[in-house]
Structures are given as structure tokens and as C-alpha cells.
Write a protein that holds these residues in place. Structure first.
Motif, mmCIF file in Angstrom:
data_model
loop_
_atom_site.group_PDB
_atom_site.id
_atom_site.type_symbol
_atom_site.label_atom_id
_atom_site.label_comp_id
_atom_site.label_asym_id
_atom_site.label_seq_id
_atom_site.Cartn_x
_atom_site.Cartn_y
_atom_site.Cartn_z
ATOM 1 N N ASN A 1 -6.856 0.281 1.746
ATOM 2 C CA ASN A 1 -6.022 1.152 2.214
ATOM 3 C C ASN A 1 -5.389 2.192 1.706
ATOM 4 O O ASN A 1 -4.860 3.237 1.792
ATOM 5 N N VAL A 2 -5.293 1.951 0.209
ATOM 6 C CA VAL A 2 -4.643 3.114 -0.626
ATOM 7 C C VAL A 2 -5.840 3.942 -1.148
ATOM 8 O O VAL A 2 -7.116 3.739 -0.948
ATOM 9 N N SER B 1 0.952 -1.296 -0.146
ATOM 10 C CA SER B 1 -0.023 -0.143 0.046
ATOM 11 C C SER B 1 0.616 1.250 0.009
ATOM 12 O O SER B 1 0.605 2.250 -0.722
ATOM 13 N N ARG C 1 -6.256 3.033 -6.354
ATOM 14 C CA ARG C 1 -6.867 1.681 -6.576
ATOM 15 C C ARG C 1 -7.576 1.738 -7.888
ATOM 16 O O ARG C 1 -8.099 0.665 -8.352
ATOM 17 N N VAL D 1 -4.626 -3.906 0.492
ATOM 18 C CA VAL D 1 -4.436 -2.936 -0.413
ATOM 19 C C VAL D 1 -5.509 -2.105 -0.721
ATOM 20 O O VAL D 1 -5.730 -0.911 -0.783
ATOM 21 N N ARG E 1 -5.645 5.281 7.149
ATOM 22 C CA ARG E 1 -4.719 4.374 7.756
ATOM 23 C C ARG E 1 -4.134 5.050 9.245
ATOM 24 O O ARG E 1 -4.576 6.006 9.466
#
Lengths: 315, 315
Positions: A283-284, A247, A289, A280, B176
Motif C-alpha cells: 500500500n505505500v 501505511s 518501501r 504496508v 489505495r
């Protein structure tokens, strides 16, 4: 035709590869960590000399010899600098090989080479910004930008494994604490499993340990597939670190495609890939994404040899 | 001549810049977070319209209008996606500006723009692989590879601030935990100082707090320079996170030069820069620190406007 050599921490894979990615001949030898750089150079030189005499080459010309070696490795002069996975200090690999072979040798960073192999022969140049991360004894990375390998100013680019993901984590071969490599490589999984067993825990994992062999990520995978909670815990921890590191890298590069490879991914793909991908995606950033592809390489252990061919073609 | 607009979390800086980097005119307005994207667009449009009528332009043609805005920001369509520092969701900034101005507007990621400004006008194209990190309300990054801005596939590249450096750290605007931005931005320093004071600690810092104003990184810096141990502690923690994040990025990119900028660096350079530099030199690989230059930008707050000119020149 080119001769490629993929020098890894556990094996040396050498072969003859055609420009279309067909592997005409392939030879595998173990890398023995205790051997000196000179011993390893001897092995590589012998392997190349054998390949040069190979009868499959009779009608063909060898246009290039490309050797892929673990980083940190300088480019274009091919000097190894304190490589943690071979435990070599400063070693002028390209110079030594050329002196011994009396031929020009292109020496390239292994993960960058694999990334270019994936770009050419795995993804067929479909994605112009491609990142490759190999998870095996160590963790390395390769960066393809606009269809070209990005090496940084001295050849050192791509050390994805040497990004801290756990500040109070295990000490890493590079000297820092809690690098991705120290937390989620095959070596890290094995060390954690061994420690559990030494503490009288990890009985489910111990079941799969062969008598005189060391425990590896492979046995942890077997135990996890059989529902052992400690093994599952180790796998989940590994997936978390790989997901977190991936990420970070995706937020930094905004690539089109992120390819995972290396022994740990090939061996434990069923246990790791979906969790990494899910982590990922959760979280990105939405922008990062969007259309992002995350997958495991389908080139298997040939990725390095194919990368050598791609490196020869690219120049 | 170009018109540049640098849209930041605390201010909008607009101006007229010549191709050689001379700033002919400069106008500064505050950004008010509570205002809607439409209100901010109104301000930008008014500023641009005023500049277009400016008499310093009489003998010149405006060749381009370039607006730099915080990421995540898509490229080339200039859409803002969930930008934590403006607290905007999806907003088609380029489309709105062009509709209002009836002119073409080039919308670029702010830190990438600043990085190109530094490459052109700060370092005079001396270093072909240049990274720029801005530490202000947030933390952003810009990547110059081979003298060109690297934007990633959707324009999202360079989110250096959204790399986790402390897995159990503060929650970040991106969702995050423990991102570099959540641990070491100006906002993070202020939040930590405020928390100390609320807990009845941080008396040395509180001394510098103006009655009705909020505490900021500036007051923490004043207290640290006067030897207050809690302030020094906060500064050291900030330098550690910035050093660790920078080391990760240098291991990944192997750049020639790493430039720091933004309000926190400009305001606290005497307290932070040497520690960050030392940390990096002690933590990255020998190959990566070989000839590496780490320094603060000398372009000050004009870096964004100069970047707008560089972006216009680059295309």
C-alpha cells in the motif's frame, strides 16, 4: 547509572539502568486505574526512594531520574493533559514528583522514550529516521529524526493512535470516532470480543475466558491460533487497521525503519506482524518501501526503562 | 540570484529569484498531461536557457538552479517514482536536466520546497516546526522541523494526501482507496460534481459550467456561494475530509503552525478555511491546539519559486 520509571496504563516498571543499557535492578507494580494521580505519584516516589537506597548503587552515582508517562504530555514541563489511558485530566506530574523527591526529574512521553531506547539499545543507532509504534491498552508513537527524539512544539508529537482509520468507527477516548486506538488497541480487541460474547456469538473465544477474569486480546489470540473463525476475523481486522495506519505514517515520514512494540504486538506477533508488513508493502509508494524495515522490538517490556537511560544520555 | 522552476500538474512556473525573495522574472507555461517526460524536460530546459540569457541577469551571477517537482521524488538523486499527478513512472529528472543543461540542478519535492518558502519568506522563520499542505489537483505536504526541511530517508516524506480518510472511498492514483487526495483534492471535487451532473442532479452547479469546458472545483465554489445545496454539500464534505486529515497530522506532529495552500485553498478559502480550522480545534488534543496557528499561505502561486530560493539558501 540512572533511575528510570515507565508509567503505563497497567503497570509501573521502575529500575536502575547503567549507561550501556544494563538493567541493574527492576521493580514492577500494578497501575490501578481507579487510583488518583496523587496515589500513583506516591507509588512512583516510594519506588524511586527504594531504588535510591538500593545497595547495588553503593559504588555508583545516580546521575538522573527519568520518568516516562503516557501522552498527551507536555515537554519540558511534564504536564499530563487529558490522557485517555490513565483517565487523568490536567496534572503537573514533573512538578509534583520534584516537590516530593526534592530532586530534578526529567519527565518524557512514554512512546518517544521507548523509540529512543530502541534507537540506542535495540538498533544501536543504525537507522537515523526511526519510528516506533506501541500497541497495548492504547496506541502511541515515538519519532526519531536524525537520531534525535522529535517532540513537537509542546511535547505532543507521536499520537499515531489518534489518527482516524474508520470514520464511523467506535468512539475513542480522545473524543473522535474510529481512531486507530479505538479500532486496533488491546482494549479495542477486548471490547469487540466481549460484545460478540454478549450477543451469544464468539463461542470459540469464550472457551478461553477464565471464570472471573475479563476477556482480553490474549484469549482472542489463543482462539485464533486454534482456528476459531470469529477470533481470526478479529485478528485480521486488527491487522488491517494497523497496516492501514502504518501505511499512512510511512507515506508521511518515509522512515528507514518502523518498529512495533507493546503488549499486543509482543503477545500476538505470530498472528499480526506478517499481515501488517504485507499490507504496508502493498500500500505505500515504491519509493517509501524501498529498503524499508518493519519489525517487532526485541527489547520486550524493558524498552521503557532502556528509553529512560537513552533520554538521559541524549541530553 | 537563483533560477527556480515549479513543475506542477497544470503549469510550469519558472523564474529568477533574488536571495531576499524578490521575483525578478517569472514565466508561466501549461503542463500538458499527455506529453511525455522528455517533452516536459524540453520545456523546462528551454525555459531555463531563456532565463539564463535574460538581460535582468547581466549584473548578477546565477548561483543555483532549483527545480521543484511532484512526489514521490527521491532525494538527493531527483528521480520521479510513479507520480500520480503527472502519470509518470520511474524518471530520472535530475540526471536528464543536468545532461541537457550541462549544469548542476538541485531537484526537490514540490510541497517540501513550498513549505521552506513559507518558512523563509511567508512566516520569516518565526515558527520552527511548520507544516504545509497544498490542496490542488493533488494533495501534498511539506515538513519543516527545527527550521530545516524534513525529507525522510529517500526524499519521500510529506505525502499527507496518501493517508486514508475514508476506507471505502474512491480509488486513488496511488492505488489505495479513500486517500485524502481521492476525497478532497480539486480533482476529487470535480469528479464528484461531474458525477452528480451525469446523474441528472447538480443543476445548480451545472449553471456555472462553461459550454466546452470541464467542470472544476471553481464552478462548485461559485454555486456554493450562491446557496446551491448540492454544491454546499460537496464543499462541506471537502472541509470535513481536510479537517479530519489535518487533525490526524497535527496529533502526529504537534506543529506550531499549519499552513494551507494550493489552488483549491486559494480559490475557495472563504468556503473552506474556517470550517477546517474549527474542525481541527474541536478534534485534536488540548495540548496540540494550544497556541496552534492554522492559516492559508499569503504567497499565492509564487510559493514554489520562493521555495526554490529558500532551498538554495538552506544548503
Amino acid at each position: 547509572m540512572i533511575i528510570g520509571v515507565d508509567l503505563g496504563a497497567t503497570k509501573i516498571l521502575s529500575g536502575i539502568v547503567a549507561k550501556d543499557g544494563a538493567i541493574v535492578k527492576r521493580v514492577k507494580q500494578p497501575t490501578i486505574k481507579e487510583r488518583s494521580p496523587k496515589d500513583i505519584v506516591n507509588r512512583i516516589v516510594m519506588a524511586i526512594n527504594d531504588l535510591l537506597k538500593d545497595k547495588s548503587l553503593e559504588a555508583h552515582k545516580i546521575e538522573k531520574i527519568v520518568v516516562a508517562a503516557p501522552g498527551p504530555l507536555s515537554y519540558p514541563d511534564g504536564v499530563i493533559y487529558d490522557t485517555p489511558n490513565l483517565k487523568w485530566g490536567y496534572f503537573p506530574l514533573k512538578e509534583e514528583l520534584e516537590k516530593r523527591l526534592q530532586k530534578e526529574v526529567q519527565v518524557e512521553h512514554d512512546a518517544t522514550t521507548a523509540a529512543l531506547g530502541e534507537y540506542f539499545f535495540g538498533q544501536k543507532k543504525q537507522y537515523k529516521h526511526l519510528l516506533y509504534m506501541t500497541v497495548s491498552s492504547g496506541i502511541g508513537g515515538g519519532i526519531i529524526i536524525d537520531g534525535k527524539p522529535y517532540r513537537g512544539i509542546n511535547g505532543g508529537a507521536g499520537e499515531f493512535g489518534h489518527m482516524v482509520v474508520e470514520p464511523k468507527g467506535r468512539i475513542c477516548g480522545c473524543g473522535r470516532h474510529g481512531c486507530l486506538e479505538a479500532c486496533a488497541s488491546g482494549t479495542a480487541i477486548a471490547v469487540k470480543a466481549k460484545k460478540l460474547i454478549e450477543n451469544g456469538e464468539g463461542l470459540g473465544i469464550k472457551t478461553y475466558k477464565k471464570e472471573k477474569a475479563n476477556i482480553t486480546a490474549y484469549e482472542v489470540g489463543l482462539a485464533a491460533r486454534n482456528g476459531d473463525p470469529e477470533a481470526i476475523n478479529l485478528i485480521n481486522e486488527t491487522a488491517y487497521y494497523l497496516g492501514s495506519g502504518t501505511s499512512n505514517i510511512i507515506n508521511i515520514f518515509n522512515p528507514e525503519i518502523f518498529i512495533l512494540g507493546g503488549g499486543v504486538i509482543f503477545g500476538l506477533e505470530d498472528l499480526l506482524l506478517e499481515s501488517i508488513s504485507k499490507y504496508v508493502h502493498n500500500n505505500v509508494y515504491a519509493l517509501h518501501r524501498k529498503n524499508l524495515v518493519i519489525k517487532a522490538s526485541e527489547l520486550g517490556e524493558d524498552i521503557g526503562l532502556l528509553g529512560c537511560a537513552a533520554m538521559a544520555l541524549e541530553q
